[in-house]
Design an enzyme around this catalytic site. Structure first.
Site, mmCIF file in Angstrom:
data_model
loop_
_atom_site.group_PDB
_atom_site.id
_atom_site.type_symbol
_atom_site.label_atom_id
_atom_site.label_comp_id
_atom_site.label_asym_id
_atom_site.label_seq_id
_atom_site.Cartn_x
_atom_site.Cartn_y
_atom_site.Cartn_z
ATOM 1 N N LYS A 1 -1.728 64.494 -9.517
ATOM 2 C CA LYS A 1 -0.955 65.655 -9.951
ATOM 3 C C LYS A 1 0.465 65.230 -10.281
ATOM 4 O O LYS A 1 1.280 64.996 -9.402
ATOM 5 C CB LYS A 1 -0.910 66.749 -8.878
ATOM 6 C CG LYS A 1 -0.492 68.088 -9.492
ATOM 7 C CD LYS A 1 0.175 69.047 -8.553
ATOM 8 C CE LYS A 1 1.651 68.869 -8.432
ATOM 9 N NZ LYS A 1 2.425 69.092 -9.675
ATOM 10 N N GLY B 1 8.117 62.773 -3.295
ATOM 11 C CA GLY B 1 8.895 63.934 -3.696
ATOM 12 C C GLY B 1 9.923 64.261 -2.629
ATOM 13 O O GLY B 1 10.345 63.384 -1.876
ATOM 14 N N SER B 2 10.284 65.524 -2.564
ATOM 15 C CA SER B 2 11.370 65.908 -1.654
ATOM 16 C C SER B 2 10.894 65.962 -0.209
ATOM 17 O O SER B 2 9.700 66.138 0.077
ATOM 18 C CB SER B 2 11.902 67.277 -2.073
ATOM 19 O OG SER B 2 10.855 68.225 -1.989
ATOM 20 N N THR B 3 11.841 65.854 0.705
ATOM 21 C CA THR B 3 11.526 65.903 2.137
ATOM 22 C C THR B 3 10.948 67.267 2.513
ATOM 23 O O THR B 3 10.007 67.354 3.315
ATOM 24 C CB THR B 3 12.788 65.568 2.957
ATOM 25 O OG1 THR B 3 13.151 64.205 2.655
ATOM 26 C CG2 THR B 3 12.549 65.688 4.445
ATOM 27 N N ILE C 1 9.090 69.401 0.736
ATOM 28 C CA ILE C 1 7.671 69.525 0.354
ATOM 29 C C ILE C 1 6.826 68.516 1.155
ATOM 30 O O ILE C 1 5.692 68.817 1.540
ATOM 31 C CB ILE C 1 7.469 69.318 -1.159
ATOM 32 C CG1 ILE C 1 8.385 70.230 -1.982
ATOM 33 C CG2 ILE C 1 6.009 69.543 -1.546
ATOM 34 C CD1 ILE C 1 8.007 71.662 -2.062
ATOM 35 N N GLY C 2 7.388 67.356 1.427
ATOM 36 C CA GLY C 2 6.671 66.360 2.223
ATOM 37 C C GLY C 2 6.293 66.907 3.592
ATOM 38 O O GLY C 2 5.182 66.710 4.093
ATOM 39 N N GLU D 1 6.557 59.561 0.555
ATOM 40 C CA GLU D 1 7.767 58.868 0.090
ATOM 41 C C GLU D 1 8.760 59.956 -0.279
ATOM 42 O O GLU D 1 8.576 60.644 -1.280
ATOM 43 C CB GLU D 1 7.458 58.009 -1.144
ATOM 44 C CG GLU D 1 6.352 56.993 -0.956
ATOM 45 C CD GLU D 1 6.762 55.851 -0.046
ATOM 46 O OE1 GLU D 1 7.971 55.694 0.230
ATOM 47 O OE2 GLU D 1 5.871 55.125 0.410
ATOM 48 N N CYS E 1 15.411 58.084 -5.788
ATOM 49 C CA CYS E 1 15.350 58.225 -4.327
ATOM 50 C C CYS E 1 16.105 57.097 -3.645
ATOM 51 O O CYS E 1 16.587 57.246 -2.539
ATOM 52 C CB CYS E 1 13.901 58.242 -3.875
ATOM 53 S SG CYS E 1 12.983 56.838 -4.483
ATOM 54 N N GLU F 1 21.351 64.604 0.028
ATOM 55 C CA GLU F 1 20.885 63.942 -1.188
ATOM 56 C C GLU F 1 21.286 64.802 -2.386
ATOM 57 O O GLU F 1 20.895 65.956 -2.478
ATOM 58 C CB GLU F 1 19.360 63.782 -1.151
ATOM 59 C CG GLU F 1 18.835 63.034 -2.360
ATOM 60 C CD GLU F 1 17.310 62.905 -2.377
ATOM 61 O OE1 GLU F 1 16.619 63.913 -2.175
ATOM 62 O OE2 GLU F 1 16.826 61.775 -2.604
HETATM 63 P P1 NAD Z 1 9.413 67.878 -5.344
HETATM 64 O O1 NAD Z 1 9.151 67.711 -3.883
HETATM 65 O O2 NAD Z 1 10.034 69.129 -5.822
HETATM 66 O O3 NAD Z 1 8.041 67.703 -6.148
HETATM 67 C C1 NAD Z 1 7.227 66.547 -6.032
HETATM 68 C C2 NAD Z 1 5.807 66.898 -6.417
HETATM 69 O O4 NAD Z 1 5.268 67.801 -5.469
HETATM 70 C C3 NAD Z 1 5.679 67.580 -7.776
HETATM 71 O O5 NAD Z 1 4.513 67.099 -8.404
HETATM 72 C C4 NAD Z 1 5.535 69.041 -7.387
HETATM 73 O O6 NAD Z 1 4.869 69.792 -8.358
HETATM 74 C C5 NAD Z 1 4.695 68.906 -6.146
HETATM 75 N N1 NAD Z 1 4.690 70.075 -5.232
HETATM 76 C C6 NAD Z 1 5.575 71.085 -5.166
HETATM 77 N N2 NAD Z 1 5.197 71.966 -4.213
HETATM 78 C C7 NAD Z 1 4.067 71.473 -3.645
HETATM 79 C C8 NAD Z 1 3.200 71.909 -2.598
HETATM 80 N N3 NAD Z 1 3.429 73.022 -1.903
HETATM 81 N N4 NAD Z 1 2.125 71.147 -2.292
HETATM 82 C C9 NAD Z 1 1.898 69.999 -2.957
HETATM 83 N N5 NAD Z 1 2.668 69.552 -3.956
HETATM 84 C C10 NAD Z 1 3.745 70.275 -4.295
HETATM 85 O O7 NAD Z 1 10.276 66.598 -5.782
HETATM 86 P P2 NAD Z 1 10.888 66.353 -7.229
HETATM 87 O O8 NAD Z 1 11.955 67.373 -7.457
HETATM 88 O O9 NAD Z 1 9.804 66.196 -8.226
HETATM 89 O O10 NAD Z 1 11.518 64.882 -7.011
HETATM 90 C C11 NAD Z 1 12.748 64.685 -6.400
HETATM 91 C C12 NAD Z 1 12.583 64.270 -4.947
HETATM 92 O O11 NAD Z 1 11.654 63.196 -4.854
HETATM 93 C C13 NAD Z 1 13.867 63.719 -4.344
HETATM 94 O O12 NAD Z 1 14.037 64.230 -3.041
HETATM 95 C C14 NAD Z 1 13.617 62.213 -4.292
HETATM 96 O O13 NAD Z 1 14.357 61.518 -3.313
HETATM 97 C C15 NAD Z 1 12.172 62.159 -4.027
HETATM 98 N N6 NAD Z 1 11.633 60.853 -4.436
HETATM 99 C C16 NAD Z 1 11.267 59.960 -3.472
HETATM 100 C C17 NAD Z 1 10.784 58.721 -3.829
HETATM 101 C C18 NAD Z 1 10.370 57.721 -2.791
HETATM 102 O O14 NAD Z 1 9.666 56.802 -3.143
HETATM 103 N N7 NAD Z 1 10.782 57.852 -1.547
HETATM 104 C C19 NAD Z 1 10.658 58.381 -5.180
HETATM 105 C C20 NAD Z 1 11.045 59.317 -6.136
HETATM 106 C C21 NAD Z 1 11.520 60.554 -5.750
#
Ligand code: NAD
Ligand code: MN
Length: 470
Positions: free
Chosen positions: A172, A225-227, A229-230, A247, A281, A373
């Protein structure tokens, strides 16, 4: 351009018929629409992936899987320019970066094609005799959720080890940046990877993310993605006791000692925080400079930052393109509001979401911009007097992803490298990502590792088999 979902090797519209408009961040204009998947598509995609898993991919000889991945790598190389231009248009990535990222994607598939032959078990001399050995088996269907900042390489560094280990996957991409992932799905079919092995479902994270994570047939979730959502994914995954790797965000330090090669540190540090318009990130956004060289470093840093070309991502000389969206630019600007210390940080260009790099010297450890961040081109700089005090401030952060240390004292480099709380670290360099080495974070930056052999093992179940010999 592929704008439909990729399910069972074919491009198709989503079950709901809904679409998502995509905006080119360099112009602010809609340039295409992609299908948006819904819960019904999750059902079809997961069922298809499970079928592909049972009907052959898991049992395919390792050498055949490796050949398929190598064919895919070759196709990525052949189509690299097109892939690069998709990410350039979709997220405003400067073309030279986008080209490097397309090539990186190919290298990742090549690496994991080779790594398949190194996915070894052990033979174990168990006390009672008999023959005991371990097998690394695929887990089944893996869910791969990617962010928008590095759309193509992150899709590759999740899909390649997942498939290499014999899993099938539902990828996704972020709803803002689906195009290069869809292209990857189509190229996988072209490479002869069987239908269903790699499904690609663009769509709203909230709706289909939950459905993917809680689906009874998905066994592993790899999320970047973001902390926030993680954390939600970890909670949802707990219900089904799924394997997860997360991550997440970062607020990484860049530590400059007085004995460092100051010219090199100051000229390379700006891109380690402003690269990808700061939407990285690993951005080294908290800069710690030892007091005796603080003034000189700040001067050189600002001069180097001013020299970075901000502008049209299509031009070869551009180092910094627009931010991904109007909302992202506004959220970055909020950090700069009413702060008289900020140098730079102005909007540029009549259209598009451009922002000049912003530097904030003399930051305080209690400043919001120092602690959170930003995910934009904002660098905070602060002097330090002792190694101990600096390390306390470095580790006084909820995050622990990446970082750099600049020094010519080897003992100090080793001592500080051991003490910084992070998953990856570099000395006299700002490169954090190596295909062959583990990448990931600690604390609120996540758990599990991407890349290297660690990622491959993370897509396997370790099974122990005992054979009685009596
Ligand atoms: P995000 O968390 O908003 O979205 C990431 C992904 O999760 C997207 O595909 C989004 O559609 C999906 N998502 C959203 N809600 C969800 C849910 N409830 N269940 C499952 N999936 C869902 O992050 P973003 O805005 O796309 O990216 C920015 C963030 O990502 C920053 O915090 C950045 O630090 C982090 N990031 C981390 C790394 C790493 O390797 N540590 C790398 C790149 C980005
Ligand atoms: Mn987001």
């Amino acid at each position: 351009m592929i704008t439909g979902l990729i399910i069972d090797g074919c491009e198709r519209a989503g079950a709901s018929g809904r679409t998502t408009p995509l905006i080119n961040p360099a112009t602010g204009e809609v340039f295409c629409e992609t299908a948006a998947a819904s819960a019904a598509d999750v059902e079809t995609a997961v069922a298809g992936a499970q079928r592909a898993f049972e009907q052959g991919w898991r049992d395919l000889a390792p050498g055949k899987r490796a050949e398929a991945l190598l064919r895919l790598a070759a196709l990525i190389r052949e189509n690299a320019e097109e892939i690069a231009r998709l990410d350039m248009q979709n997220v405003g990535k400067p073309i030279t970066d986008a080209r490097a990222e397309a090539a990186l994607g190919a290298r990742i598939f090549e690496y994991y094609a080779g790594a398949i032959a190194r996915l070894c078990g052990e033979t174990i001399p168990v006390a009672g005799g008999g023959f005991d050995f371990t097998l690394r088996q695929p887990v089944g269907v893996a869910v791969l959720i990617a962010p928008w900042n590095f759309p193509f390489p992150i899709a590759c560094w999740k899909a390649a080890p997942a498939l290499a280990a014999g899993n099938c996957a539902v990828l996704k991409p972020a709803s803002l940046s689906p195009l290069s992932a869809l292209r990857l799905g189509a190229l996988a079919s072209e490479a002869g990877i069987p239908p269903g092995v790699l499904q690609v479902l663009p769509g709203p994270g909230g709706e289909i993310g939950d459905a993917l994570v809680t689906h009874p047939l998905t066994r592993k979730v790899s999320f970047t993605g973001s902390t926030a959502i993680g954390r939600r994914i970890m909670e949802l995954a707990a219900r089904g006791l799924k394997r997860i790797s997360l991550e997440l965000g970062g607020k990484s330090p860049n530590i400059v000692f007085a004995d460092a090669d100051l010219q090199k540190a100051a000229s390379s540090s700006p891109m380690s925080v402003f690269g990808n318009a700061g939407q990285d990130c690993c951005a080294r956004s908290r800069i710690f400079v030892e007091r005796p060289v603080y003034g000189r470093f700040v001067e050189k840093f600002i001069e180097a930052a001013r020299g970075l070309v901000v502008g049209d991502p299509e031009r070869e000389q551009t180092r910094i393109g627009p931010l991904v969206s109007a909302a992202q630019r506004e959220s970055v600007e909020e950090f700069l509001l009413n702060d008289h210390r900020v140098l730079g940080g102005e909007r540029v260009g009549g259209r598009g979401f451009y922002l000049r790099p912003a530097t904030i010297p003399g930051c305080d450890t209690t400043d919001k911009v120092w602690r959170e961040e930003v995910f934009g081109p904002v660098a905070c700089i602060r002097p330090f007097d002792t190694e101990e005090a600096m390390l306390r401030e470095v580790n006084d952060s909820p995050y622990g992803l990446s970082g750099s240390i600049w020094t010519n004292d080897l003992k100090r480099a080793l001592r500080v490298a051991r003490r910084v709380e992070s998953g990856v670290l570099s000395v006299n360099s700002h490169s954090s990502v190596h295909v062959e080495a583990p990448f990931g974070g600690c604390k609120q930056s996540g758990l599990g590792r991407d890349l290297g052999m660690s990622a491959l093992e993370g897509y396997t179940e370790l099974k122990n088999v005992f054979i009685a010999e009596e």
